[in-house]
Design an enzyme around this catalytic site. Structure first.
Site, PDB file in Angstrom:
ATOM      1  N   SER A   1       0.860  -1.194   0.000  1.00 45.54           N
ATOM      2  CA  SER A   1       0.000   0.000   0.000  1.00 45.54           C
ATOM      3  C   SER A   1       0.888   1.233   0.000  1.00 45.54           C
ATOM      4  O   SER A   1       2.048   1.177   0.414  1.00 45.54           O
ATOM      5  CB  SER A   1      -0.871   0.020   1.249  1.00 45.54           C
ATOM      6  OG  SER A   1      -0.082   0.336   2.381  1.00 45.54           O
ATOM      7  N   ASP A   2       0.352   2.370  -0.476  1.00 44.59           N
ATOM      8  CA  ASP A   2       1.035   3.620  -0.182  1.00 44.59           C
ATOM      9  C   ASP A   2       0.890   3.846   1.325  1.00 44.59           C
ATOM     10  O   ASP A   2       0.050   3.231   1.985  1.00 44.59           O
ATOM     11  CB  ASP A   2       0.473   4.788  -0.993  1.00 44.59           C
ATOM     12  CG  ASP A   2       1.472   5.944  -1.080  1.00 44.59           C
ATOM     13  OD1 ASP A   2       2.426   5.964  -0.269  1.00 44.59           O
ATOM     14  OD2 ASP A   2       1.314   6.825  -1.942  1.00 44.59           O
ATOM     15  N   TRP A   3       1.722   4.728   1.842  1.00 42.31           N
ATOM     16  CA  TRP A   3       1.844   4.866   3.303  1.00 42.31           C
ATOM     17  C   TRP A   3       0.537   5.416   3.911  1.00 42.31           C
ATOM     18  O   TRP A   3       0.179   6.562   3.712  1.00 42.31           O
ATOM     19  CB  TRP A   3       3.045   5.744   3.626  1.00 42.31           C
ATOM     20  CG  TRP A   3       4.307   4.969   3.844  1.00 42.31           C
ATOM     21  CD1 TRP A   3       5.147   5.090   4.915  1.00 42.31           C
ATOM     22  CD2 TRP A   3       4.889   3.938   3.031  1.00 42.31           C
ATOM     23  NE1 TRP A   3       6.187   4.206   4.818  1.00 42.31           N
ATOM     24  CE2 TRP A   3       6.068   3.486   3.666  1.00 42.31           C
ATOM     25  CE3 TRP A   3       4.529   3.324   1.833  1.00 42.31           C
ATOM     26  CZ2 TRP A   3       6.875   2.478   3.151  1.00 42.31           C
ATOM     27  CZ3 TRP A   3       5.327   2.318   1.307  1.00 42.31           C
ATOM     28  CH2 TRP A   3       6.488   1.911   1.972  1.00 42.31           C
TER      29      TRP A   3
ATOM     30  N   GLY B   1      -2.364   4.033   3.111  1.00 41.60           N
ATOM     31  CA  GLY B   1      -3.373   3.897   2.062  1.00 41.60           C
ATOM     32  C   GLY B   1      -4.184   2.605   2.097  1.00 41.60           C
ATOM     33  O   GLY B   1      -4.842   2.272   1.120  1.00 41.60           O
TER      34      GLY B   1
END
Ligand code: BGC
Length: 760
Positions: A272-274, A276
């Site tokens: 995931s993005d941080w 996200g």
């Protein structure tokens, strides 16, 4: 000076060789996945390891251990995975569970030119060596996966991360991202393609629901990801913060399971993005690792599996995918990492090569460039950016650069004692913008020092006293940054006024734009005899710029995006759909949306891509809007003649390559590189197409007077459109025009051929 000469001669040899071996090789055909993913070599072993793991050990691998680490299996001697920001230099070390830097001596790095600079080289070899440079430093720092390339399409000129991203064009984007990927992974480190997908704005990035048609996604927004997976064999992907057509990217079955894994054959891991990740069910929808937390894929995932809500087979699949990557990337033992300074001279050489090939000459009236030192005694170097380092800033993409040659330092070194340099700051930059994303904290808006008027006066006096003025204009890493989009594309900090005043006292103004994104040039262009774009150009940017200004090398960068005359000319702004956050907007667009999605249930925060395929030059060309400087544009210190275009056949079928040949001649008396570009237009098509699309290009080095037969190939496969009804790529039979020129608005040569479905 000696080192500089060595660098230049090594580079000249490299550039010359590249002509011989890379002509007409800049081709990526969509259809062929040449080899199965290397990751499958590790599949059986991954399966054996999996059998020995407990459920708890498996779940431990599916979330963050620290902010930039996810767990291995200590009992089985499977190492943790260490991640490294960012796309253009290995980020400094931070405390394991905070953003506080550790201030180590060994965590400074080479700052490579930022994304749009790399793309401005239009050079796959540069992208490859850039990747090798990134990987080498990652290894020495004990990193397994680089969080890059950042490769979202530059949809809006104001995009805060435009400078991180590569291009507005999917084909150029594909070439650069794919070769970056190969360069990294051939050197034993994994990439993490980001941000998958349609993260084309920072405004509301953590909540926005992007509404786009399936065709626009397949033809504009996804091709570079597809190419980096199918041709570059990328091992990692980062799911973006936003939603697409109603579903968060990190839990989007269509995006992760269907497109990425099933259609493209991706065998690696999705993180995931941080911050996200939004649900425990993400693991079913295709997410492997939640970063940098364990809110969803930690205890709640364990509970869900124990309760039978999530199948253990899903967990096994996700863990197997991570293990494949872990086994493909040889871990660096902790006692070997961070032992030495990674920013070595050979790394600087890569940064220099890329920077030098990235600089774009926009204008050169009266041939003011290259500078003739025999006629110059005094040069005024003006502008806040002259002496500013650009490594830090922009959050995740900040690089603690070991060395960074500023433009002023580069010019001083190059001019030596022969020319007097007067430096004036001209204007003061202040932090601008700000994060819409509270997570990252606040910023410092302080401004101090002389008043704007004083700075302006000093600049005007410096200009008056000089033979030539070099203005270092543009943005900086606070103006262009992750977390916020620019409000407009005007040059900030009173620059326009100062440059206009300077031009009133000295006609010889050379404006250098230190930017990663387009700016409005309506005031600055008429005030400047010459203009260049020199980007946020990395550790060696100042040397590269000096060598171009002094003519040691001819400029050869080409714009990877359009400079519109004004912001309102650009597609999303012209259509009033950026930012667009009303539910009504989603309704208008509902017909264009993939029927399988649930667009009717859009939340309030939508971004509607109603320009559809008409992104970047596709819009300007189709709508006949004259840009300030078109996509693909860039001058050099010579002129090239194009002639004798021909196609190898008149009719082509599916599976063929169309080969277009022409002669290219260097008419001037300087060696230079040209970037011929081939665009395809459809004639009398039943399907709607942009006026033209880039389908091939190359970089050709020619000595003075030399000419060369150039051949560019276009796989017929790459002429297909995405049919929503057939859920497949479809070739439309008919005539097409192939135009060869120096940019998206140039019609130097053209020819017509026809393409047909199936066999003749
Ligand atoms: C950015 C990513 C970055 C991550 C870790 C996020 O905010 O969007 O590009 O890799 O932070 O720093």
């Amino acid at each position: 000076m000696k080192l500089r000469n060595v660098l230049l001669s090594v580079f000249a040899t490299f550039a010359f060789l590249s002509v011989v071996c890379c002509t007409s090789e800049n081709v990526l055909s969509r259809d062929k996945r040449e080899t199965p993913s290397l990751l499958m070599k590790y599949d059986a072993k991954a399966g054996r390891i999996l059998k020995r793991m407990t459920l708890e050990e498996k779940i431990e691998m599916l979330h963050a251990k620290y902010y930039f680490v996810s767990a291995g299996v200590p009992r089985l001697k499977i190492a943790d995975i260490n991640y490294a920001d960012g796309p253009f230099g290995i980020r400094e070390e931070m405390e394991p569970l905070s953003w506080n830097p550790l201030h180590w001596e060994t965590d400074s790095a080479t700052f490579f030119p930022t994304g749009s600079a790399l793309a401005a080289t239009w050079d796959k070899e540069m992208a490859y060596i850039y990747g090798t440079g990134m990987a080498r430093e990652a290894k020495l720092r004990g990193k397994d996966m680089i969080l890059g390339p950042a490769m979202n399409i530059q949809r809006i000129p104001t995009g805060g991360r435009t400078y991180e991203y590569l291009s507005e064009d999917p084909y150029l984007n594909s070439i650069i991202a794919t070769y970056y990927t190969k360069g990294v992974q051939d050197n034993g480190v994994a990439v993490c393609l980001k941000h998958f997908a349609l993260n084309n704005q920072e405004t509301n990035r953590g909540t926005v629901d992007v509404i786009a048609s399936a065709r626009a996604m397949r033809e504009i927004y996804l091709p570079a990801f597809e190419a980096a997976v199918t041709k570059g064999d990328a091992w990692g992907v980062m799911a973006a913060y936003n939603k697409i057509n109603g579903s968060w990217c990190a839990e989007n079955d269509w995006l992760l399971n269907q497109v990425l894994r099933r259609d493209w054959g991706f065998k690696g891991m999705v993180i995931s993005d941080w911050g996200g990740t939004h649900s425990t069910g993400s693991v079913v929808k295709g997410l492997n690792v939640e970063m940098p937390s364990k809110d969803f894929l930690g205890q709640s995932l364990l509970d869900s599996v124990r309760l039978g809500i999530i199948d253990t087979a899903v967990i096994d699949n996700r863990v197997r995918e991570i293990l494949r990557v872990r086994l493909a990337v040889e871990p660096v033992p902790a006692n070997k990492a961070n032992k030495e300074i990674t920013a070595k001279p050979e790394q600087a050489q890569i940064a220099y090569k890329v920077a030098q090939k990235s600089i774009v000459l926009l204008k050169n009236s009266d041939d003011i460039l290259p500078l003739d030192l025999s006629r110059i005694q005094t040069v005024a170097v003006i502008g806040d950016n002259a002496d500013k380092k650009m490594g830090q800033g922009g959050v995740g993409a900040g690089v603690k650069a070991r060395n960074e040659i500023t433009p002023l330092a580069g010019l001083k070194e190059a001019f030596g004692n022969n020319v007097r340099i007067i430096y004036a700051q001209g204007w003061s930059s202040q932090q601008r913008g700000g994060f819409g994303f509270g997570f990252w904290g606040s910023r410092n808006n302080a401004q101090s020092g002389p008043s704007a008027q004083e700075l302006e006066n000093r600049a005007v006096e410096a200009a008056r006293a000089a033979d030539v003025v070099i203005v270092m204009a543009g943005n900086n890493r606070s103006v262009e940054t992750e977390g916020s989009d620019r409000k407009d594309i005007m040059l900030p900090f009173n620059q326009e006024q100062v440059i206009s005043k300077i031009a009133q006292v000295n006609p010889n103004v050379i404006t250098v734009l230190v930017v990663g994104a387009p700016v409005d040039l309506r005031q600055v262009d008429p005030a400047s005899k010459a203009m260049l774009v020199s980007w946020f150009n990395g550790s060696e940017g100042g040397h590269a710029l000096a060598d171009i200004l002094l003519g040691k090398v001819s400029p050869s960068g080409r714009l990877p995006f359009t400079f519109p005359v004004k912001l309102e000319d650009s597609p999303a702004y012209a259509l009033g759909n950026f930012p667009n956050d009303t539910p009504a907007a989603a309704d208008i667009f509902v017909n264009l949306v993939d029927k399988k999605s649930d667009a009717s249930q859009q939340s309030r925060n939508v971004s509607v891509y109603s320009e559809d395929l008409l992104v970047g030059y596709r819009w300007y060309n189709t709508k006949k809007i004259q840009p300030a400087y078109p996509f693909g544009y860039g001058l050099t210190y010579t002129t090239f003649a194009y002639s004798d275009i021909s196609a190898d056949k008149t009719e082509y079928k599916d599976g063929d390559d169309i080969k277009i040949s022409f002669r290219l001649k260097n008419l001037g008396n300087r060696k230079a590189e040209e970037v011929p570009q081939l665009y395809v237009s459809r004639i009398k098509s039943k399907v709607e197409w942009p006026e033209r699309e880039l389908k091939a290009f190359d970089r050709i080095l020619l000595e003075p007077g030399q000419d060369s037969l150039v051949t560019l190939s276009v796989p017929v496969e790459n002429l297909k459109y995405w049919s929503e009804d057939k859920y497949d790529w479809v070739l439309e039979s008919g005539s097409i025009r192939l135009t060869v020129g120096q940019c998206a608005t140039d019609d130097k040569l053209s020819t017509q051929v026809s393409v047909r479905k199936g066999l003749f």
